[in-house]
Motif scaffolding. Structure first.
Motif, PDB file in Angstrom:
ATOM      1  N   THR A 118      82.560   1.732  86.476  1.00  0.00           N
ATOM      2  CA  THR A 118      83.563   2.242  87.410  1.00  0.00           C
ATOM      3  C   THR A 118      84.200   3.509  86.845  1.00  0.00           C
ATOM      4  O   THR A 118      84.228   3.722  85.627  1.00  0.00           O
ATOM      5  CB  THR A 118      84.666   1.209  87.687  1.00  0.00           C
ATOM      6  N   ALA A 119      84.709   4.340  87.729  1.00  0.00           N
ATOM      7  CA  ALA A 119      85.430   5.559  87.365  1.00  0.00           C
ATOM      8  C   ALA A 119      86.261   5.928  88.582  1.00  0.00           C
ATOM      9  O   ALA A 119      85.939   5.528  89.706  1.00  0.00           O
ATOM     10  CB  ALA A 119      84.479   6.686  86.991  1.00  0.00           C
ATOM     11  N   ALA A 120      87.347   6.685  88.392  1.00  0.00           N
ATOM     12  CA  ALA A 120      88.231   6.960  89.525  1.00  0.00           C
ATOM     13  C   ALA A 120      88.723   8.399  89.528  1.00  0.00           C
ATOM     14  O   ALA A 120      88.933   9.006  88.465  1.00  0.00           O
ATOM     15  CB  ALA A 120      89.427   6.006  89.505  1.00  0.00           C
ATOM     16  N   VAL A 121      88.914   8.948  90.746  1.00  0.00           N
ATOM     17  CA  VAL A 121      89.497  10.276  90.937  1.00  0.00           C
ATOM     18  C   VAL A 121      90.628  10.158  91.953  1.00  0.00           C
ATOM     19  O   VAL A 121      90.696   9.204  92.727  1.00  0.00           O
ATOM     20  CB  VAL A 121      88.453  11.305  91.431  1.00  0.00           C
ATOM     21  N   GLN A 122      91.511  11.135  91.936  1.00  0.00           N
ATOM     22  CA  GLN A 122      92.625  11.142  92.874  1.00  0.00           C
ATOM     23  C   GLN A 122      92.168  11.537  94.258  1.00  0.00           C
ATOM     24  O   GLN A 122      91.370  12.460  94.430  1.00  0.00           O
ATOM     25  CB  GLN A 122      93.706  12.111  92.393  1.00  0.00           C
ATOM     26  N   GLY A 123      92.694  10.828  95.275  1.00  0.00           N
ATOM     27  CA  GLY A 123      92.404  11.158  96.662  1.00  0.00           C
ATOM     28  C   GLY A 123      93.615  11.780  97.329  1.00  0.00           C
ATOM     29  O   GLY A 123      94.256  12.666  96.769  1.00  0.00           O
ATOM     30  N   VAL A 124      93.964  11.284  98.505  1.00  0.00           N
ATOM     31  CA  VAL A 124      95.100  11.799  99.269  1.00  0.00           C
ATOM     32  C   VAL A 124      96.392  11.144  98.807  1.00  0.00           C
ATOM     33  O   VAL A 124      96.449   9.913  98.679  1.00  0.00           O
ATOM     34  CB  VAL A 124      94.907  11.536 100.772  1.00  0.00           C
ATOM     35  N   GLY A 125      97.430  11.942  98.576  1.00  0.00           N
ATOM     36  CA  GLY A 125      98.704  11.377  98.147  1.00  0.00           C
ATOM     37  C   GLY A 125      98.541  10.556  96.889  1.00  0.00           C
ATOM     38  O   GLY A 125      97.997  11.032  95.885  1.00  0.00           O
ATOM     39  N   ASP A 126      98.993   9.298  96.926  1.00  0.00           N
ATOM     40  CA  ASP A 126      98.863   8.410  95.772  1.00  0.00           C
ATOM     41  C   ASP A 126      97.674   7.464  95.896  1.00  0.00           C
ATOM     42  O   ASP A 126      97.581   6.469  95.166  1.00  0.00           O
ATOM     43  CB  ASP A 126     100.155   7.602  95.588  1.00  0.00           C
ATOM     44  N   VAL A 127      96.766   7.752  96.802  1.00  0.00           N
ATOM     45  CA  VAL A 127      95.553   6.945  96.964  1.00  0.00           C
ATOM     46  C   VAL A 127      94.467   7.475  96.040  1.00  0.00           C
ATOM     47  O   VAL A 127      94.233   8.684  95.973  1.00  0.00           O
ATOM     48  CB  VAL A 127      95.055   6.983  98.424  1.00  0.00           C
ATOM     49  N   VAL A 128      93.812   6.582  95.314  1.00  0.00           N
ATOM     50  CA  VAL A 128      92.708   6.981  94.448  1.00  0.00           C
ATOM     51  C   VAL A 128      91.394   6.501  95.058  1.00  0.00           C
ATOM     52  O   VAL A 128      91.377   5.659  95.962  1.00  0.00           O
ATOM     53  CB  VAL A 128      92.854   6.408  93.011  1.00  0.00           C
ATOM     54  N   HIS A 129      90.296   7.055  94.558  1.00  0.00           N
ATOM     55  CA  HIS A 129      88.955   6.604  94.917  1.00  0.00           C
ATOM     56  C   HIS A 129      88.263   6.138  93.648  1.00  0.00           C
ATOM     57  O   HIS A 129      88.014   6.945  92.742  1.00  0.00           O
ATOM     58  CB  HIS A 129      88.152   7.721  95.574  1.00  0.00           C
ATOM     59  N   THR A 130      87.994   4.844  93.579  1.00  0.00           N
ATOM     60  CA  THR A 130      87.256   4.295  92.454  1.00  0.00           C
ATOM     61  C   THR A 130      85.783   4.233  92.823  1.00  0.00           C
ATOM     62  O   THR A 130      85.415   3.637  93.840  1.00  0.00           O
ATOM     63  CB  THR A 130      87.758   2.887  92.095  1.00  0.00           C
ATOM     64  N   PHE A 131      84.939   4.863  92.008  1.00  0.00           N
ATOM     65  CA  PHE A 131      83.496   4.755  92.193  1.00  0.00           C
ATOM     66  C   PHE A 131      83.041   3.452  91.550  1.00  0.00           C
ATOM     67  O   PHE A 131      83.370   3.173  90.394  1.00  0.00           O
ATOM     68  CB  PHE A 131      82.777   5.936  91.545  1.00  0.00           C
ATOM     69  N   VAL A 132      82.292   2.646  92.293  1.00  0.00           N
ATOM     70  CA  VAL A 132      81.852   1.341  91.806  1.00  0.00           C
ATOM     71  C   VAL A 132      80.327   1.289  91.807  1.00  0.00           C
ATOM     72  O   VAL A 132      79.691   1.391  92.853  1.00  0.00           O
ATOM     73  CB  VAL A 132      82.406   0.190  92.672  1.00  0.00           C
ATOM     74  N   GLN A 133      79.750   1.139  90.634  1.00  0.00           N
ATOM     75  CA  GLN A 133      78.307   0.962  90.471  1.00  0.00           C
ATOM     76  C   GLN A 133      78.055  -0.496  90.141  1.00  0.00           C
ATOM     77  O   GLN A 133      78.499  -0.995  89.103  1.00  0.00           O
ATOM     78  CB  GLN A 133      77.783   1.864  89.355  1.00  0.00           C
ATOM     79  N   ARG A 134      77.375  -1.200  91.020  1.00  0.00           N
ATOM     80  CA  ARG A 134      77.205  -2.643  90.882  1.00  0.00           C
ATOM     81  C   ARG A 134      75.874  -3.005  90.219  1.00  0.00           C
ATOM     82  O   ARG A 134      74.859  -2.364  90.470  1.00  0.00           O
ATOM     83  CB  ARG A 134      77.255  -3.312  92.257  1.00  0.00           C
ATOM     84  N   PRO A 135      75.872  -4.041  89.394  1.00  0.00           N
ATOM     85  CA  PRO A 135      74.597  -4.514  88.832  1.00  0.00           C
ATOM     86  C   PRO A 135      73.757  -5.183  89.900  1.00  0.00           C
ATOM     87  O   PRO A 135      74.282  -5.805  90.824  1.00  0.00           O
ATOM     88  CB  PRO A 135      75.045  -5.522  87.761  1.00  0.00           C
ATOM     89  N   GLU A 136      72.460  -5.050  89.803  1.00  0.00           N
ATOM     90  CA  GLU A 136      71.570  -5.639  90.794  1.00  0.00           C
ATOM     91  C   GLU A 136      71.571  -7.161  90.692  1.00  0.00           C
ATOM     92  O   GLU A 136      71.696  -7.738  89.611  1.00  0.00           O
ATOM     93  CB  GLU A 136      70.140  -5.122  90.594  1.00  0.00           C
ATOM     94  N   GLY A 137      71.456  -7.809  91.858  1.00  0.00           N
ATOM     95  CA  GLY A 137      71.308  -9.256  91.889  1.00  0.00           C
ATOM     96  C   GLY A 137      72.600 -10.035  91.815  1.00  0.00           C
ATOM     97  O   GLY A 137      72.585 -11.268  91.902  1.00  0.00           O
ATOM     98  N   LEU A 138      73.735  -9.360  91.674  1.00  0.00           N
ATOM     99  CA  LEU A 138      75.008 -10.055  91.558  1.00  0.00           C
ATOM    100  C   LEU A 138      75.633 -10.214  92.946  1.00  0.00           C
ATOM    101  O   LEU A 138      75.385  -9.406  93.848  1.00  0.00           O
ATOM    102  CB  LEU A 138      75.951  -9.262  90.648  1.00  0.00           C
ATOM    103  N   ASP A 139      76.435 -11.266  93.119  1.00  0.00           N
ATOM    104  CA  ASP A 139      77.176 -11.464  94.364  1.00  0.00           C
ATOM    105  C   ASP A 139      77.867 -10.157  94.732  1.00  0.00           C
ATOM    106  O   ASP A 139      78.606  -9.582  93.923  1.00  0.00           O
ATOM    107  CB  ASP A 139      78.214 -12.578  94.158  1.00  0.00           C
ATOM    108  N   GLU A 140      77.638  -9.685  95.955  1.00  0.00           N
ATOM    109  CA  GLU A 140      78.162  -8.387  96.348  1.00  0.00           C
ATOM    110  C   GLU A 140      79.681  -8.354  96.461  1.00  0.00           C
ATOM    111  O   GLU A 140      80.267  -7.287  96.590  1.00  0.00           O
ATOM    112  CB  GLU A 140      77.537  -7.957  97.682  1.00  0.00           C
ATOM    113  N   ARG A 141      80.324  -9.520  96.398  1.00  0.00           N
ATOM    114  CA  ARG A 141      81.783  -9.537  96.402  1.00  0.00           C
ATOM    115  C   ARG A 141      82.368  -9.531  94.997  1.00  0.00           C
ATOM    116  O   ARG A 141      83.590  -9.392  94.830  1.00  0.00           O
ATOM    117  CB  ARG A 141      82.303 -10.776  97.141  1.00  0.00           C
TER     118      ARG A 141
END
Length: 359
Positions: free
Chosen positions: A113-136
């Motif tokens: 995971t990694a994050a950048v600032q978005g609009v106002g105080d909202v951030v955007h976290t980039f999420v890279q998921r491992p294969e085969g894991l529950d998507e939740r």
């Protein structure tokens, strides 16, 4: 990062009372808790249904970032997390294009995971998921061992996914915000419209990438203040005003969520009196829509049905929308003018009735 591999991973909220908010979402919308985590200065619970996934976080330390967020805005959306194939590459690309870094790439439990600032105080976290894991699944979270207090007996509201998020920005900031999403995060501008209703006006531009759609809204301060101005003042600046969740049967969803305690905004009776001259609903009888205060709009691609919940926020800011699409790709802007016309006609009828009664 490209528009083809970007997806909405989850929405992160900061909340002042985690247990109460999880219970409200479970009871009202059928968003049941499924995992939880405790970390430095906070505790979190993930709730969801279908592809709707919210992470609620309550700060437990005064110096946690969430405490400052709550002080400025109250409960609200703090993270629009974006699923990507390569979080490190997405982060570096965004920063190289001008994004402000928040959190550098971090590996945990097979996630990156990694994050950048978005609009106002909202951030955007980039999420890279491992294969085969529950998507939740989320890094650092464990399955909830038992229903949280007051969340048992959750309902099934038939909610499928997050359709869009509406983000309000102060006057003069819309252009720069659209440019940020287009040139920094590779979103596409898919819709733009200026809406004038009576003495009020606003400009809306919609950006989209993969399964992520943001409706960006700016008020026209040369006109009379409206609900966008009110949100910006009460919220304390730019932020997410509402979040729309999709359903395949909006009448059933309204009935179910209403039984769970959700209150929806009423629609003037005159709206439905005028509706056949503007739109002829193809799926639901007019009487069913009138009974539930469901709105109808259409574009060249089809129709949409929508309804707005009354805000449960102490400041009256953030709220939810339910939406069903029958091909339509727009966002119900026709309903804004139609509601205004209906309200004005209803007021005129009331004035006439009072005049007759006094004569």
């Amino acid at each position: 990062m490209t528009k083809d591999d970007l997806r909405l991973d989850h929405i992160g909220f900061y909340v002042a009372d985690l247990t109460a908010e999880a219970a409200r979402l479970s009871r009202g919308y059928g968003l049941a808790p499924y995992s939880e985590a405790t970390a430095w200065g906070c505790r979190s619970v993930a709730v969801g249904a279908g592809l709707v996934r919210f992470v609620l976080t309550q700060p437990t330390a005064g110096d946690h970032p969430g405490a400052a967020y709550l002080g400025r805005h109250g409960d609200g959306v703090a993270d629009i997390a974006l699923g990507v194939a390569d979080a490190t590459a997405a982060f570096r690309s965004a920063v190289n294009r001008g994004a402000r870094p928040v959190s550098p790439p971090c590996a945990r439990d097979g996630f990156v995971t990694a994050a950048v600032q978005g609009v106002g105080d909202v951030v955007h976290t980039f999420v890279q998921r491992p294969e085969g894991l529950d998507e939740r699944a989320l890094p650092g979270f464990a399955p909830t061992p038992a229903p949280m207090p007051a969340t048992a007996g959750g309902l099934d509201a038939g909610l499928a996914e997050v359709d869009h998020l509406a983000v309000c920005v102060p006057s003069g900031e819309l252009g720069a915000t659209v440019d940020f999403y287009r040139h920094v995060l590779d979103f596409q501008l898919i819709f733009a419209e200026r809406i004038t209703v009576g003495d009020q006006a606003m400009t809306t531009e919609v950006v989209k990438s993969g399964s992520v759609t943001l409706t960006l809204i700016e008020p026209d301060v040369s006109k009379e203040p409206g609900h966008i101005d009110e949100f910006l003042a009460a919220h304390g600046g730019a932020g997410v005003q509402h979040l729309a969740m999709s359903t395949a049967d909006i009448t059933a969803a309204v009935d179910t969520t209403g039984a769970g305690g959700v209150e929806f905004l009423p629609t003037p009776a005159t709206y439905y009196d005028l509706l056949p001259d503007r739109v002829r609903p193809v799926k639901y009888p007019l009487a069913e829509l009138r009974e539930r205060s469901i709105l109808v709009d259409e574009d060249h691609d089809g129709q949409l049905y929508q309804i707005f919940a009354r805000s449960a926020h102490p400041r009256g800011t953030f709220f939810f929308e339910l939406i069903e699409r029958l091909g339509a790709r727009s966002f119900g802007s026709g309903n804004i003018a139609a509601l205004y016309q209906a309200v004005e006609l209803q007021r005129a009828n009331h004035r006439d009735a009072r005049t007759e009664a006094a004569a």
